[in-house]
Design a protein around this motif. Structure first.
Motif, PDB file in Angstrom:
ATOM      1  N   ILE A   1       6.776   5.125   8.731  1.00  0.00           N
ATOM      2  CA  ILE A   1       6.914   3.961   9.601  1.00  0.00           C
ATOM      3  C   ILE A   1       7.737   4.326  10.826  1.00  0.00           C
ATOM      4  N   TYR A   2       7.275   3.913  11.998  1.00  0.00           N
ATOM      5  CA  TYR A   2       8.025   4.180  13.214  1.00  0.00           C
ATOM      6  C   TYR A   2       9.364   3.441  13.168  1.00  0.00           C
ATOM      7  N   PRO A   3      10.405   4.043  13.745  1.00  0.00           N
ATOM      8  CA  PRO A   3      11.716   3.387  13.775  1.00  0.00           C
ATOM      9  C   PRO A   3      11.644   2.010  14.439  1.00  0.00           C
ATOM     10  N   GLU A   4      12.412   1.094  13.930  1.00  0.00           N
ATOM     11  CA  GLU A   4      12.526  -0.275  14.461  1.00  0.00           C
ATOM     12  C   GLU A   4      11.250  -1.094  14.293  1.00  0.00           C
ATOM     13  N   LYS A   5      10.363  -0.632  13.429  1.00  0.00           N
ATOM     14  CA  LYS A   5       9.130  -1.381  13.203  1.00  0.00           C
ATOM     15  C   LYS A   5       8.997  -1.776  11.739  1.00  0.00           C
ATOM     16  N   ARG A   6       8.231  -2.839  11.492  1.00  0.00           N
ATOM     17  CA  ARG A   6       7.809  -3.196  10.156  1.00  0.00           C
ATOM     18  C   ARG A   6       6.373  -2.736   9.965  1.00  0.00           C
ATOM     19  N   ARG A   7       5.932  -2.703   8.731  1.00  0.00           N
ATOM     20  CA  ARG A   7       4.561  -2.283   8.455  1.00  0.00           C
ATOM     21  C   ARG A   7       3.923  -3.221   7.439  1.00  0.00           C
TER      22      ARG A   7
ATOM     23  N   MET B   1       4.746  -4.722  14.848  1.00  0.00           N
ATOM     24  CA  MET B   1       4.491  -4.496  13.437  1.00  0.00           C
ATOM     25  C   MET B   1       3.242  -3.630  13.275  1.00  0.00           C
ATOM     26  N   GLU B   2       3.390  -2.563  12.541  1.00  0.00           N
ATOM     27  CA  GLU B   2       2.228  -1.726  12.243  1.00  0.00           C
ATOM     28  C   GLU B   2       1.346  -2.446  11.230  1.00  0.00           C
ATOM     29  N   VAL B   3       0.061  -2.492  11.501  1.00  0.00           N
ATOM     30  CA  VAL B   3      -0.888  -3.084  10.558  1.00  0.00           C
ATOM     31  C   VAL B   3      -1.928  -2.023  10.228  1.00  0.00           C
ATOM     32  N   HIS B   4      -1.907  -1.576   8.978  1.00  0.00           N
ATOM     33  CA  HIS B   4      -2.865  -0.585   8.493  1.00  0.00           C
ATOM     34  C   HIS B   4      -3.867  -1.280   7.579  1.00  0.00           C
ATOM     35  N   ILE B   5      -5.143  -1.029   7.803  1.00  0.00           N
ATOM     36  CA  ILE B   5      -6.200  -1.720   7.081  1.00  0.00           C
ATOM     37  C   ILE B   5      -6.907  -0.720   6.167  1.00  0.00           C
ATOM     38  N   ILE B   6      -6.493  -0.723   4.910  1.00  0.00           N
ATOM     39  CA  ILE B   6      -7.037   0.210   3.923  1.00  0.00           C
ATOM     40  C   ILE B   6      -8.125  -0.527   3.151  1.00  0.00           C
ATOM     41  N   ALA B   7      -9.332  -0.481   3.671  1.00  0.00           N
ATOM     42  CA  ALA B   7     -10.413  -1.295   3.103  1.00  0.00           C
ATOM     43  C   ALA B   7     -11.717  -0.514   3.102  1.00  0.00           C
ATOM     44  N   ALA B   8     -12.529  -0.785   2.096  1.00  0.00           N
ATOM     45  CA  ALA B   8     -13.831  -0.122   1.981  1.00  0.00           C
ATOM     46  C   ALA B   8     -14.829  -1.056   1.329  1.00  0.00           C
ATOM     47  N   ASN B   9     -16.073  -0.975   1.766  1.00  0.00           N
ATOM     48  CA  ASN B   9     -17.133  -1.779   1.156  1.00  0.00           C
ATOM     49  C   ASN B   9     -17.268  -1.433  -0.324  1.00  0.00           C
ATOM     50  N   GLY B  10     -17.394  -2.452  -1.155  1.00  0.00           N
ATOM     51  CA  GLY B  10     -17.579  -2.229  -2.577  1.00  0.00           C
ATOM     52  C   GLY B  10     -16.304  -1.984  -3.350  1.00  0.00           C
ATOM     53  N   SER B  11     -15.165  -2.024  -2.675  1.00  0.00           N
ATOM     54  CA  SER B  11     -13.894  -1.798  -3.361  1.00  0.00           C
ATOM     55  C   SER B  11     -13.603  -2.935  -4.333  1.00  0.00           C
ATOM     56  N   SER B  12     -12.972  -2.600  -5.453  1.00  0.00           N
ATOM     57  CA  SER B  12     -12.576  -3.594  -6.452  1.00  0.00           C
ATOM     58  C   SER B  12     -11.119  -3.324  -6.831  1.00  0.00           C
ATOM     59  N   SER B  13     -10.581  -4.132  -7.721  1.00  0.00           N
ATOM     60  CA  SER B  13      -9.180  -3.935  -8.111  1.00  0.00           C
ATOM     61  C   SER B  13      -8.968  -2.561  -8.726  1.00  0.00           C
TER      62      SER B  13
ATOM     63  N   ILE C   1      -6.518   2.997  -7.603  1.00  0.00           N
ATOM     64  CA  ILE C   1      -6.650   4.435  -7.325  1.00  0.00           C
ATOM     65  C   ILE C   1      -6.186   4.747  -5.907  1.00  0.00           C
ATOM     66  N   THR C   2      -6.567   3.893  -4.964  1.00  0.00           N
ATOM     67  CA  THR C   2      -6.165   4.091  -3.564  1.00  0.00           C
ATOM     68  C   THR C   2      -4.656   4.035  -3.408  1.00  0.00           C
ATOM     69  N   LEU C   3      -4.011   3.072  -4.044  1.00  0.00           N
ATOM     70  CA  LEU C   3      -2.547   2.969  -3.969  1.00  0.00           C
ATOM     71  C   LEU C   3      -1.885   4.219  -4.526  1.00  0.00           C
ATOM     72  N   ASN C   4      -2.373   4.714  -5.639  1.00  0.00           N
ATOM     73  CA  ASN C   4      -1.807   5.932  -6.222  1.00  0.00           C
ATOM     74  C   ASN C   4      -1.973   7.133  -5.294  1.00  0.00           C
ATOM     75  N   LYS C   5      -3.126   7.228  -4.636  1.00  0.00           N
ATOM     76  CA  LYS C   5      -3.361   8.327  -3.692  1.00  0.00           C
ATOM     77  C   LYS C   5      -2.392   8.250  -2.519  1.00  0.00           C
ATOM     78  N   LEU C   6      -2.179   7.053  -1.994  1.00  0.00           N
ATOM     79  CA  LEU C   6      -1.254   6.886  -0.871  1.00  0.00           C
ATOM     80  C   LEU C   6       0.169   7.273  -1.271  1.00  0.00           C
ATOM     81  N   ILE C   7       0.556   6.911  -2.470  1.00  0.00           N
ATOM     82  CA  ILE C   7       1.900   7.270  -2.952  1.00  0.00           C
ATOM     83  C   ILE C   7       2.043   8.784  -3.045  1.00  0.00           C
ATOM     84  N   LYS C   8       1.018   9.461  -3.569  1.00  0.00           N
ATOM     85  CA  LYS C   8       1.060  10.927  -3.680  1.00  0.00           C
ATOM     86  C   LYS C   8       1.092  11.598  -2.307  1.00  0.00           C
ATOM     87  N   GLN C   9       0.550  10.916  -1.295  1.00  0.00           N
ATOM     88  CA  GLN C   9       0.541  11.458   0.070  1.00  0.00           C
ATOM     89  C   GLN C   9       1.809  11.103   0.843  1.00  0.00           C
ATOM     90  N   ASP C  10       2.811  10.551   0.133  1.00  0.00           N
ATOM     91  CA  ASP C  10       4.088  10.151   0.739  1.00  0.00           C
ATOM     92  C   ASP C  10       3.915   9.104   1.826  1.00  0.00           C
TER      93      ASP C  10
END
Length: 330
Positions: A90-96, A128-140, A145-154
């Motif tokens: 996250i950039y300094p002084e910003k929310r995400r 505010m940084e807004v990141h849109i992590i979305a894909a067609n056909g995605s489910s819970s 899986i996506t959240l776990n991948k993002l965590i592993k990527q720091d």
């Protein structure tokens, strides 16, 4: 083929003297005129649907919809549909705000990415940084899986906004894959002209959509999922998502999209909204239910088109306005 039909009258005139009778000659001319008329209709229709129609269906199974995705799904360096690249830190002084979602969030059917609710929020809150992590056909399940991948990527989290759609539970439904397979079966065993003509392919799709009960009653099997063990399995998956977010010292919020193609008087998913509200309240998670926001417009002005039940630009604007109220300074 069309050129051949146009040339047939000339050929018939040349063969006039060789035709055995007046009756055969008249019938031949009528047949040629009919074929010529059909040829003109085909040329006009093919020109219109190949070069001027640019739209989608809910499942992107016809040629026009598949071409629409190729034209309008431009991705960033993270292979996500957006017009900016994302940084892990996250950039300094910003929310995400990290929005996790499916095709509703990705903006299926919305031509310009800046018309999506996520991009509108970015414009409303430039600090505010807004990141849109979305894909067609995605489910819970795939979102976990996506959240776990993002965590592993720091990847650094601050606020996680789960854009929940009522069919995010479908990966737990035993017959879910079969239903989707039957819908995708449109592209199997197509004739040569159905595969190559936009005009014929579109009308074949319309006939398929009209005759296929899975497309006509797509939401029915989703409604049944919010009962008994399937709903319990979904709640377990959502709790895992909450734990992942909390484990990153981040705040989780949820916005729920209703199904948009049905009038409120016939909306059968109201009990599902109540279940979701009770669940998120029990988990102490802020829940924004868009059903009330969309209530005056359900079944009329919110979907991309008759064959695509995704939110259109107006629906995205309403969603952005509703969500933004929770980001305004108190």
């Amino acid at each position: 083929i069309s050129i051949l039909f146009i040339l047939l009258p000339i050929l018939l005139y040349r063969l006039k003297e060789k035709l055995s009778s007046v009756k055969v000659y008249v019938v031949s001319w009528n047949l040629v005129l009919l074929l010529s008329l059909l040829s003109i209709i085909f040329i006009s229709g093919e020109t219109y649907y190949r070069f001027f129609v640019d739209t989608t269906d809910s499942f992107s199974i016809n040629k026009i919809s598949q071409r629409w995705i190729k034209r309008h799904y431009n991705v960033n360096k993270q292979s996500l549909r957006d017009n900016i690249d994302y940084n892990s830190r996250i950039y300094p002084e910003k929310r995400r705000v990290t929005i996790i979602g499916d095709s509703f969030t990705a903006g299926h059917g919305v031509e310009k990415v800046d018309d999506r609710f996520g991009n509108r929020l970015r414009k409303m809150y430039p600090n505010m940084e807004v990141h849109i992590i979305a894909a067609n056909g995605s489910s819970s399940g795939s979102q976990l899986i996506t959240l776990n991948k993002l965590i592993k990527q720091d990847y650094q989290f601050d606020i996680v906004l789960l854009a929940y759609c009522l069919n995010d539970i479908d990966y737990f439904i035993p017959r879910g894959k079969k239903n989707y397979s039957e819908i995708q079966a449109f592209n199997k065993n197509l004739s040569f002209i159905e595969r190559n003509s936009y005009f014929i392919n579109f009308f074949s799709f319309r006939l398929f959509a009209l005759m296929n009960p899975k497309m006509q009653g797509y939401t029915n099997f989703v409604l049944d999922a919010y009962k008994d063990q399937i709903w319990e399995n979904q709640k377990l998956a959502l709790r895992k998502m909450i734990d992942l977010v909390k484990g990153q010292n981040a705040v989780m919020m949820v916005v729920t999209f209703p199904f948009l193609q049905t009038e409120i008087e016939n909306y059968s998913f109201l009990p599902v909204h109540h279940k979701l509200q009770a669940f998120w309240k029990d988990q102490r998670i802020l829940h924004i239910d868009l059903l009330e926001t969309y209530r005056p417009y359900l079944g009329e002005e919110l979907t991309v088109n008759k064959y695509d039940a995704h939110p259109n630009e107006f629906a995205h604007q309403l969603a952005a306005d509703a969500i933004s109220n929770y980001f305004k300074p108190k």
